[in-house]
Design a protein around this motif. Sequence first.
Motif, mmCIF file in Angstrom:
data_model
loop_
_atom_site.group_PDB
_atom_site.id
_atom_site.type_symbol
_atom_site.label_atom_id
_atom_site.label_comp_id
_atom_site.label_asym_id
_atom_site.label_seq_id
_atom_site.Cartn_x
_atom_site.Cartn_y
_atom_site.Cartn_z
ATOM 1 N N ALA A 153 0.824 -1.208 0.000
ATOM 2 C CA ALA A 153 0.000 0.000 0.000
ATOM 3 C C ALA A 153 0.859 1.259 0.000
ATOM 4 O O ALA A 153 1.965 1.274 0.554
ATOM 5 C CB ALA A 153 -0.923 0.019 1.227
ATOM 6 N N THR A 154 0.360 2.321 -0.615
ATOM 7 C CA THR A 154 1.045 3.608 -0.635
ATOM 8 C C THR A 154 0.989 4.273 0.739
ATOM 9 O O THR A 154 -0.022 4.201 1.431
ATOM 10 C CB THR A 154 0.394 4.537 -1.668
ATOM 11 O OG1 THR A 154 0.436 3.903 -2.944
ATOM 12 C CG2 THR A 154 1.115 5.875 -1.739
ATOM 13 N N LYS A 155 2.081 4.894 1.135
ATOM 14 C CA LYS A 155 2.164 5.581 2.429
ATOM 15 C C LYS A 155 1.995 7.095 2.243
ATOM 16 O O LYS A 155 2.619 7.687 1.353
ATOM 17 C CB LYS A 155 3.513 5.304 3.090
ATOM 18 C CG LYS A 155 3.828 3.823 3.285
ATOM 19 C CD LYS A 155 2.928 3.191 4.316
ATOM 20 C CE LYS A 155 3.393 1.781 4.659
ATOM 21 N NZ LYS A 155 2.535 1.165 5.676
ATOM 22 N N PRO A 156 1.180 7.745 3.102
ATOM 23 C CA PRO A 156 1.008 9.195 2.972
ATOM 24 C C PRO A 156 2.245 9.958 3.445
ATOM 25 O O PRO A 156 2.948 9.518 4.354
ATOM 26 C CB PRO A 156 -0.189 9.489 3.874
ATOM 27 C CG PRO A 156 -0.175 8.392 4.886
ATOM 28 C CD PRO A 156 0.342 7.174 4.167
ATOM 29 N N THR A 200 -5.173 11.553 6.788
ATOM 30 C CA THR A 200 -4.337 11.612 5.586
ATOM 31 C C THR A 200 -5.154 11.244 4.351
ATOM 32 O O THR A 200 -6.312 10.834 4.448
ATOM 33 C CB THR A 200 -3.137 10.654 5.701
ATOM 34 O OG1 THR A 200 -3.586 9.308 5.444
ATOM 35 C CG2 THR A 200 -2.499 10.727 7.079
ATOM 36 N N ASP A 201 -4.518 11.383 3.197
ATOM 37 C CA ASP A 201 -5.182 11.015 1.935
ATOM 38 C C ASP A 201 -5.497 9.532 1.878
ATOM 39 O O ASP A 201 -6.308 9.106 1.048
ATOM 40 C CB ASP A 201 -4.278 11.381 0.747
ATOM 41 C CG ASP A 201 -4.161 12.891 0.555
ATOM 42 O OD1 ASP A 201 -5.056 13.612 1.041
ATOM 43 O OD2 ASP A 201 -3.186 13.333 -0.074
ATOM 44 N N TYR A 202 -4.845 8.720 2.729
ATOM 45 C CA TYR A 202 -5.037 7.275 2.678
ATOM 46 C C TYR A 202 -5.621 6.738 3.983
ATOM 47 O O TYR A 202 -5.418 5.581 4.331
ATOM 48 C CB TYR A 202 -3.699 6.585 2.372
ATOM 49 C CG TYR A 202 -3.065 7.102 1.096
ATOM 50 C CD1 TYR A 202 -3.591 6.771 -0.144
ATOM 51 C CD2 TYR A 202 -1.966 7.955 1.137
ATOM 52 C CE1 TYR A 202 -3.033 7.258 -1.309
ATOM 53 C CE2 TYR A 202 -1.401 8.449 -0.023
ATOM 54 C CZ TYR A 202 -1.939 8.097 -1.254
ATOM 55 O OH TYR A 202 -1.386 8.588 -2.410
ATOM 56 N N GLY A 203 -6.345 7.608 4.731
ATOM 57 C CA GLY A 203 -6.976 7.159 5.957
ATOM 58 C C GLY A 203 -6.325 7.744 7.194
ATOM 59 O O GLY A 203 -5.446 8.615 7.130
#
Length: 290
Positions: A74-77, A94-97
Amino acid sequence: MTDESDILLKLIGDKTKVRPLIGTFVSATAAGCVVDVGGGRIPAQLGPGLMPEVNEPVNVWYIDDRVFMMGPTATKPAKGTVVSVAGGLVTLNTDYGTVVSPYLGSTPAAGQVMGLRWHNGPLALGVLSTSPAPPTPPNAPQTSTSVHRDVFAAADAGSFNRYGWQQQQVWASDSYYGAWFYGSKIADTVPASASIQAVEIFLSIESLFGSAPNFALHSYQAKPAGQPGYGTQQALAPRAGWFALPTAWGDALKAGGGSAGVGVNHGGKNIFRSLAQDGMSGALRITSTY
């Protein structure tokens, strides 16, 4: 470039058997790390990428007899907005939760933006002095096109009269209908988006007599059982070798155009050689851009 990257690139350059899998990160070791993958727990070397957290899904590459952990799936913010602070941890949106992380520096306030660093979990690096707007993504690359000159040899040919398919030669006469057949390869090769510049047919002439043949499009990939039907047609005075057909016919022959080949619908008594006599008889050459 890291030493691990150098090793990995050399392996990929020298070997061809690469098998990517998804595993679970267990722990780091002095020699690399341990991952659970494929129902077993195995040691792996660290490839380029972030150190994951325990139990985090990771990319695992098998390169011949060596195993590399390639980092989290998964991508990290890179930053987040402070929601709350409690017990030495900051909660960031963040953009990813949501991310809960220890932080450096003074206690942040709700609404401030903090940078994040990732290595075996998150670490909030402090409040950012500014929060610039993200850069505009680049436009999608333009599809490149080039000029193609595709040649399609006929797979079959012949002539039909009231008694059936009587000739392997292609006859244009008062009593015969002729045609060349190409299977599906024209539409399989020339896409619907192609811009047609030229359509030519290779004419191997046995004899010419009387009025000009009515060259015509047909929709058959192979010989039909009965008399062939034709679509668009035009009377053209033939000559041997590559002979120009209407350019617009290429739009009917390309993918989605509905036509599959070319024939002759009556006209004089003009005879074109069979494929046994000349394998290039009836070959189509389509010049187009796609």
